[in-house]
Design an enzyme around this catalytic site. Structure first.
Site, PDB file in Angstrom:
ATOM      1  N   CYS A  76       0.823  -1.205   0.000  1.00 49.35           N
ATOM      2  CA  CYS A  76       0.000   0.000   0.000  1.00 49.35           C
ATOM      3  C   CYS A  76       0.863   1.264   0.000  1.00 49.35           C
ATOM      4  N   CYS A  81      -1.736   1.769  -2.888  1.00 48.83           N
ATOM      5  CA  CYS A  81      -2.698   2.848  -2.606  1.00 48.83           C
ATOM      6  C   CYS A  81      -2.087   4.247  -2.625  1.00 48.83           C
ATOM      7  N   LYS A  84      -0.404   5.435  -5.933  1.00 47.16           N
ATOM      8  CA  LYS A  84      -1.503   5.423  -6.919  1.00 47.16           C
ATOM      9  C   LYS A  84      -2.443   6.601  -6.724  1.00 47.16           C
ATOM     10  N   TYR A 218      -9.064  -3.470 -10.951  1.00 45.09           N
ATOM     11  CA  TYR A 218      -8.674  -2.271 -10.210  1.00 45.09           C
ATOM     12  C   TYR A 218      -7.344  -1.674 -10.721  1.00 45.09           C
ATOM     13  N   GLU A 222      -7.097   1.798 -12.874  1.00 49.26           N
ATOM     14  CA  GLU A 222      -6.571   2.971 -12.158  1.00 49.26           C
ATOM     15  C   GLU A 222      -5.298   3.493 -12.824  1.00 49.26           C
ATOM     16  N   HIS A 487     -26.600  20.401   0.878  1.00 48.15           N
ATOM     17  CA  HIS A 487     -26.719  21.018  -0.438  1.00 48.15           C
ATOM     18  C   HIS A 487     -25.637  22.072  -0.635  1.00 48.15           C
ATOM     19  N   GLU A 492     -25.774  14.266  -1.634  1.00 51.36           N
ATOM     20  CA  GLU A 492     -27.193  14.488  -1.329  1.00 51.36           C
ATOM     21  C   GLU A 492     -28.094  13.769  -2.333  1.00 51.36           C
TER      22      GLU A 492
HETATM   23  P1  FAD Z   1       1.433  -6.163   2.015  1.00 51.91           P
HETATM   24  O1  FAD Z   1       1.102  -4.756   2.215  1.00 51.91           O
HETATM   25  O2  FAD Z   1       1.696  -6.622   0.628  1.00 51.91           O
HETATM   26  O3  FAD Z   1       2.709  -6.443   2.936  1.00 51.91           O
HETATM   27  C1  FAD Z   1       3.421  -7.653   2.923  1.00 51.91           C
HETATM   28  C2  FAD Z   1       4.868  -7.370   3.283  1.00 51.91           C
HETATM   29  O4  FAD Z   1       5.528  -8.609   3.580  1.00 51.91           O
HETATM   30  C3  FAD Z   1       5.652  -6.755   2.132  1.00 51.91           C
HETATM   31  O5  FAD Z   1       6.460  -5.691   2.595  1.00 51.91           O
HETATM   32  C4  FAD Z   1       6.518  -7.902   1.621  1.00 51.91           C
HETATM   33  O6  FAD Z   1       7.690  -7.457   0.993  1.00 51.91           O
HETATM   34  C5  FAD Z   1       6.800  -8.622   2.937  1.00 51.91           C
HETATM   35  N1  FAD Z   1       7.200 -10.023   2.779  1.00 51.91           N
HETATM   36  C6  FAD Z   1       6.758 -10.931   1.873  1.00 51.91           C
HETATM   37  N2  FAD Z   1       7.338 -12.125   2.118  1.00 51.91           N
HETATM   38  C7  FAD Z   1       8.149 -11.948   3.194  1.00 51.91           C
HETATM   39  C8  FAD Z   1       9.003 -12.819   3.934  1.00 51.91           C
HETATM   40  N3  FAD Z   1       9.133 -14.102   3.608  1.00 51.91           N
HETATM   41  N4  FAD Z   1       9.683 -12.305   4.987  1.00 51.91           N
HETATM   42  C9  FAD Z   1       9.559 -10.996   5.331  1.00 51.91           C
HETATM   43  N5  FAD Z   1       8.771 -10.132   4.672  1.00 51.91           N
HETATM   44  C10 FAD Z   1       8.071 -10.621   3.623  1.00 51.91           C
HETATM   45  N6  FAD Z   1      -6.074  -1.205  -1.204  1.00 51.91           N
HETATM   46  C11 FAD Z   1      -6.917  -0.254  -0.755  1.00 51.91           C
HETATM   47  O7  FAD Z   1      -7.587  -0.467   0.264  1.00 51.91           O
HETATM   48  N7  FAD Z   1      -7.048   0.946  -1.398  1.00 51.91           N
HETATM   49  C12 FAD Z   1      -6.341   1.238  -2.506  1.00 51.91           C
HETATM   50  O8  FAD Z   1      -6.489   2.323  -3.067  1.00 51.91           O
HETATM   51  C13 FAD Z   1      -5.443   0.264  -3.005  1.00 51.91           C
HETATM   52  N8  FAD Z   1      -4.706   0.521  -4.089  1.00 51.91           N
HETATM   53  C14 FAD Z   1      -3.832  -0.419  -4.550  1.00 51.91           C
HETATM   54  C15 FAD Z   1      -3.097  -0.131  -5.689  1.00 51.91           C
HETATM   55  C16 FAD Z   1      -2.222  -1.053  -6.196  1.00 51.91           C
HETATM   56  C17 FAD Z   1      -1.430  -0.725  -7.436  1.00 51.91           C
HETATM   57  C18 FAD Z   1      -2.069  -2.314  -5.543  1.00 51.91           C
HETATM   58  C19 FAD Z   1      -1.103  -3.333  -6.081  1.00 51.91           C
HETATM   59  C20 FAD Z   1      -2.790  -2.609  -4.407  1.00 51.91           C
HETATM   60  C21 FAD Z   1      -3.687  -1.670  -3.896  1.00 51.91           C
HETATM   61  N9  FAD Z   1      -4.458  -1.914  -2.761  1.00 51.91           N
HETATM   62  C22 FAD Z   1      -5.336  -0.973  -2.310  1.00 51.91           C
HETATM   63  C23 FAD Z   1      -4.362  -3.201  -2.049  1.00 51.91           C
HETATM   64  C24 FAD Z   1      -3.473  -3.074  -0.781  1.00 51.91           C
HETATM   65  O9  FAD Z   1      -2.238  -2.502  -1.124  1.00 51.91           O
HETATM   66  C25 FAD Z   1      -3.268  -4.450  -0.152  1.00 51.91           C
HETATM   67  O10 FAD Z   1      -4.520  -5.060   0.056  1.00 51.91           O
HETATM   68  C26 FAD Z   1      -2.544  -4.344   1.187  1.00 51.91           C
HETATM   69  O11 FAD Z   1      -1.288  -3.748   1.048  1.00 51.91           O
HETATM   70  C27 FAD Z   1      -2.374  -5.742   1.805  1.00 51.91           C
HETATM   71  O12 FAD Z   1      -1.679  -5.651   3.012  1.00 51.91           O
HETATM   72  P2  FAD Z   1      -0.888  -6.918   3.586  1.00 51.91           P
HETATM   73  O13 FAD Z   1      -0.386  -6.494   4.922  1.00 51.91           O
HETATM   74  O14 FAD Z   1      -1.720  -8.127   3.499  1.00 51.91           O
HETATM   75  O15 FAD Z   1       0.328  -7.144   2.589  1.00 51.91           O
HETATM   76  P1  NDP Z   2      -7.399  -8.818 -10.328  1.00 50.65           P
HETATM   77  O1  NDP Z   2      -7.059 -10.212 -10.014  1.00 50.65           O
HETATM   78  O2  NDP Z   2      -8.548  -8.181  -9.658  1.00 50.65           O
HETATM   79  O3  NDP Z   2      -7.646  -8.682 -11.919  1.00 50.65           O
HETATM   80  C1  NDP Z   2      -6.767  -9.178 -12.859  1.00 50.65           C
HETATM   81  C2  NDP Z   2      -7.165  -8.646 -14.231  1.00 50.65           C
HETATM   82  O4  NDP Z   2      -6.246  -9.087 -15.211  1.00 50.65           O
HETATM   83  C3  NDP Z   2      -8.543  -9.140 -14.701  1.00 50.65           C
HETATM   84  O5  NDP Z   2      -9.149  -8.125 -15.445  1.00 50.65           O
HETATM   85  C4  NDP Z   2      -8.171 -10.332 -15.581  1.00 50.65           C
HETATM   86  O6  NDP Z   2      -9.139 -10.602 -16.565  1.00 50.65           O
HETATM   87  C5  NDP Z   2      -6.905  -9.839 -16.233  1.00 50.65           C
HETATM   88  N1  NDP Z   2      -5.988 -10.894 -16.651  1.00 50.65           N
HETATM   89  C6  NDP Z   2      -5.532 -11.929 -15.912  1.00 50.65           C
HETATM   90  N2  NDP Z   2      -4.659 -12.667 -16.629  1.00 50.65           N
HETATM   91  C7  NDP Z   2      -4.565 -12.082 -17.845  1.00 50.65           C
HETATM   92  C8  NDP Z   2      -3.832 -12.372 -19.023  1.00 50.65           C
HETATM   93  N3  NDP Z   2      -3.008 -13.414 -19.068  1.00 50.65           N
HETATM   94  N4  NDP Z   2      -3.979 -11.572 -20.098  1.00 50.65           N
HETATM   95  C9  NDP Z   2      -4.814 -10.508 -20.055  1.00 50.65           C
HETATM   96  N5  NDP Z   2      -5.540 -10.166 -18.966  1.00 50.65           N
HETATM   97  C10 NDP Z   2      -5.403 -10.955 -17.880  1.00 50.65           C
HETATM   98  O7  NDP Z   2      -6.063  -8.010 -10.078  1.00 50.65           O
HETATM   99  P2  NDP Z   2      -5.611  -6.543  -9.758  1.00 50.65           P
HETATM  100  O8  NDP Z   2      -4.148  -6.674  -9.756  1.00 50.65           O
HETATM  101  O9  NDP Z   2      -6.221  -5.515 -10.631  1.00 50.65           O
HETATM  102  O10 NDP Z   2      -6.121  -6.266  -8.285  1.00 50.65           O
HETATM  103  C11 NDP Z   2      -5.717  -7.081  -7.199  1.00 50.65           C
HETATM  104  C12 NDP Z   2      -6.398  -6.639  -5.942  1.00 50.65           C
HETATM  105  O11 NDP Z   2      -5.756  -5.481  -5.423  1.00 50.65           O
HETATM  106  C13 NDP Z   2      -7.852  -6.236  -6.128  1.00 50.65           C
HETATM  107  O12 NDP Z   2      -8.702  -7.342  -5.970  1.00 50.65           O
HETATM  108  C14 NDP Z   2      -8.078  -5.210  -5.056  1.00 50.65           C
HETATM  109  O13 NDP Z   2      -8.631  -5.809  -3.917  1.00 50.65           O
HETATM  110  C15 NDP Z   2      -6.693  -4.674  -4.742  1.00 50.65           C
HETATM  111  N6  NDP Z   2      -6.646  -3.289  -5.231  1.00 50.65           N
HETATM  112  C16 NDP Z   2      -7.478  -2.361  -4.653  1.00 50.65           C
HETATM  113  C17 NDP Z   2      -7.531  -1.079  -5.123  1.00 50.65           C
HETATM  114  C18 NDP Z   2      -8.470  -0.106  -4.508  1.00 50.65           C
HETATM  115  O14 NDP Z   2      -8.958  -0.350  -3.425  1.00 50.65           O
HETATM  116  N7  NDP Z   2      -8.751   1.020  -5.148  1.00 50.65           N
HETATM  117  C19 NDP Z   2      -6.694  -0.643  -6.234  1.00 50.65           C
HETATM  118  C20 NDP Z   2      -5.831  -1.682  -6.752  1.00 50.65           C
HETATM  119  C21 NDP Z   2      -5.834  -2.950  -6.259  1.00 50.65           C
HETATM  120  P3  NDP Z   2     -10.342 -11.669 -16.348  1.00 50.65           P
HETATM  121  O15 NDP Z   2     -11.430 -10.925 -15.618  1.00 50.65           O
HETATM  122  O16 NDP Z   2     -10.690 -12.055 -17.728  1.00 50.65           O
HETATM  123  O17 NDP Z   2      -9.791 -12.797 -15.538  1.00 50.65           O
END
Ligand code: FAD
Ligand code: NDP
Length: 512
Positions: A76, A81, A84, A218, A222, A487, A492
């Site tokens: 995140c 997050c 992004k 997502y 985004e 408003h 609203e």
């Molecule tokens: P993480 O935050 O992934 O943390 C896991 C940590 O463990 C990492 O630092 C990793 O390097 C470390 N790790 C892994 N393996 C090991 C190991 N063996 N030993 C030690 N450390 C290790 N969620 C939202 O709610 N709002 C958003 O707007 C949003 N935007 C997102 C945008 C993007 C591009 C992405 C990819 C995700 C987004 N998410 C968003 C999802 C959110 O980031 C994740 O759901 C959240 O970070 C999960 O938290 P976590 O603690 O499970 O794992």
């Molecule tokens: P998702 O698993 O939600 O989606 C993957 C996407 O990639 C789908 O549209 C899928 O299509 C497509 N896809 C998979 N494989 C292929 C391929 N080989 N070729 C072309 N297209 C492919 O992954 P995201 O990484 O987008 O998101 C992961 C999670 O991270 C989300 O579920 C969300 O919870 C979290 N997140 C939250 C955000 C927020 O809160 N604003 C922002 C970003 C992430 P198909 O549907 O056909 O399988």
């Protein structure tokens, strides 16, 4: 060979000594060792330490395939997050600058965007958060170890540093919160060599230029949204549908708006290969599954946003008997975040069947810490978690989609109230508001309990947060109507919604 034997012998001795010490003293080094210092792991470890437990947290970031690295805080903070949302804000400001002229601002010359300035500012903010997390851990007396953790047995964690140095820790309880990492497609030659993922995009020093974003959920929407918004030629490649799992009508509005505001869409398209031409540009070949024909185009960057894989492989889980879901390779958990091994817990993105969202990981982590400290028995409630997709026109929702409500309750048993509305700020700016829409899905009988609430529009996340409290409290349509609006706001319009889909009446809001 002799050296190897000596190492093995030392290793066995270390293991023996640790198990022996633990048994002898009946105690471990720590009450709790958390593997993973992301949103969930940090929240859990800080809460546990505050409640008096002796806690260590291990966090280690493997560089991306492109070599991108970052600091403490997980997905995140570093590659999710936070960067992004800041880049989304950069894009919104671009649109605001255009609107500004309609509001009387005289803007001399052409307005253009500089990637390097934005990226540097975003990266500096992320680095400040990394630092803040370290300070907080220190303040709260959590031992932070920059080590890659794995399990040796149900009470022993092995940590390995970047230099290969090993540390062994024993713990009464172990929590796994290792999250996930972006996937690359396995069957597209050139995908890894020439492509980047969300682990890289926020850390690029130079603009990605003309970009192909592959995926349609997502992350893909985004990223394609903010890249378009800052003025880059951006194409989104969709193989099936956009935003799978979300309300279909709302997903359509989101992509319609993106298309209207400049994102190109390659629908029904499957990437076949990526080649780097001598000029340095990337040539992507794909198949259009509808037409059955092949296409090629060139891009400066290809961003894979095709889903995420859990970080479960390197944890040694099978040695200890922690059960993984065969299909997803995520950890199977119970309602109390327990795994198949009694003193090992898992939550956040690594756990099967949970939303992949930061606030759920944080809340689940804190509640788990309280239970482990014997302070509470409260379980995480994963129902009615609100979410927002930060696309150029934001989409916020809580509860069921219309399709899911129909599936669970039957089409005749739900009432859908809806409205197309025009945000006031769009009027003077002469912005098209065709995709600004509200949908409230209710039970048809009784008090008309609200089952789902959906909104596309400016600041959808801010709007939805408050309404999610309503759903959490079991709000009804009657109570929604009793609520007096503020408003003039977009929110609203939610409390004014009164046209049912069933009536077939025109749902466009006119006047105040
Ligand atoms: P993480 O935050 O992934 O943390 C896991 C940590 O463990 C990492 O630092 C990793 O390097 C470390 N790790 C892994 N393996 C090991 C190991 N063996 N030993 C030690 N450390 C290790 N969620 C939202 O709610 N709002 C958003 O707007 C949003 N935007 C997102 C945008 C993007 C591009 C992405 C990819 C995700 C987004 N998410 C968003 C999802 C959110 O980031 C994740 O759901 C959240 O970070 C999960 O938290 P976590 O603690 O499970 O794992
Ligand atoms: P998702 O698993 O939600 O989606 C993957 C996407 O990639 C789908 O549209 C899928 O299509 C497509 N896809 C998979 N494989 C292929 C391929 N080989 N070729 C072309 N297209 C492919 O992954 P995201 O990484 O987008 O998101 C992961 C999670 O991270 C989300 O579920 C969300 O919870 C979290 N997140 C939250 C955000 C927020 O809160 N604003 C922002 C970003 C992430 P198909 O549907 O056909 O399988």
């Amino acid at each position: 060979m002799a050296a190897l034997c000596r190492i093995r012998h030392r290793w066995k001795r270390i293991q023996y000594l640790h198990v022996f010490t633990r048994n002898l003293a009946g105690k471990c080094d720590y009450d709790l060792v958390v593997i993973g210092g992301g949103s969930g792991g940090l929240a859990c470890s800080k809460e546990a330490a505050q409640l008096g437990l002796k806690v260590a947290v291990l966090d280690y970031v493997e560089p991306s395939a492109k070599g991108t690295r970052w600091g403490l805080g997980g997905t995140c903070v570093n590659v999710g997050c936070i960067p992004k949302k800041l880049m989304h804000q950069a894009a919104l400001l671009g649109a605001a600058v255009k609107d500004a002229q309609k509001y009387g601002w005289q803007i001399a010359g052409t307005v253009c965007h500089d990637w390097t300035t934005m990226a540097e500012a975003v990266q500096n903010h992320v680095k400040s958060l990394n630092w803040g997390h370290r300070v907080q851990l220190q303040d709260k007396k959590v031992k932070y170890l920059n080590l890659k953790g794995s399990l040796l047995d149900e009470h022993t964690v092995r940590g390995v540093s970047k230099a290969g140095k090993e540390t062994i820790l024993t713990a009464k309880n172990i929590v796994i919160a290792t999250g996930g990492r972006p996937k690359y497609p396995t069957n597209v030659p050139g995908a890894v060599e020439h492509g980047i993922t969300s682990d890289d995009i926020f850390w690029l020093q130079k603009s990605p230029g003309k970009t192909l974003v592959v995926g349609a959920s997502y992350v893909a929407l985004e990223c394609a949204g903010f890249l378009t918004g800052i003025g880059l030629d951006t194409t989104l490649m969709v193989r099936s549908i956009a935003l799978r799992g979300f309300d279909r009508q709302m997903a359509g509005l989101v992509t319609d708006y993106m298309e209207a505001y400049g994102t190109k869409f390659a629908w029904n398209s499957i990437p076949k290969r990526v080649d780097k031409l001598s000029s340095g540009v990337l040539q992507v070949t794909w198949t259009n599954t509808e037409m059955g024909c092949e296409h090629k185009d060139t891009y400066d960057s290809v961003l894979w946003a095709v889903g995420r894989a859990p970080e479960s492989k390197a944890l040694g889980l099978n040695k200890v008997g922690v059960q993984l879901d065969e299909a997803t390779q995520k950890i199977v958990v119970g309602a109390d975040e327990s795994t198949s091994v009694p003193n090992i817990f898992a939550f956040g993105d690594i756990s099967e069947g949970r939303p992949e969202l930061t606030p759920t990981a944080i809340k689940a982590g804190k509640l788990l810490a309280r239970r482990l400290a014997g302070q509470s028995a409260e379980l995480m409630n994963y129902d009615n978690v609100a979410t927002t997709v930060f696309t150029p026109l934001e989409y916020g929702c809580v509860g069921l989609s219309e399709e899911e409500a129909e599936r669970r309750h039957g089409e005749d048993q739900i009432e859908v109230y809806h409205a197309f509305y025009r945000p006031l700020e769009f009027t003077v700016a002469e912005r098209d508001a065709s995709q600004c829409y509200i949908k409230v899905i209710c039970e048809r009988g009784g008090d008309q309990k609200i089952l789902g609430l959906h909104l596309t529009g400016p600041n959808a996340g801010e709007v939805m947060q408050g309404f999610s409290l309503g759903l959490q409290c079991g709000a009804t349509y009657h109570q929604l109507l009793q609520t007096v609006g503020i408003h003039p706001t977009c929110a609203e319009e939610v409390v004014k919604v009164h046209i049912t889909k069933r009536s077939g009446l025109e749902p466009t809001v006119t006047g105040c």
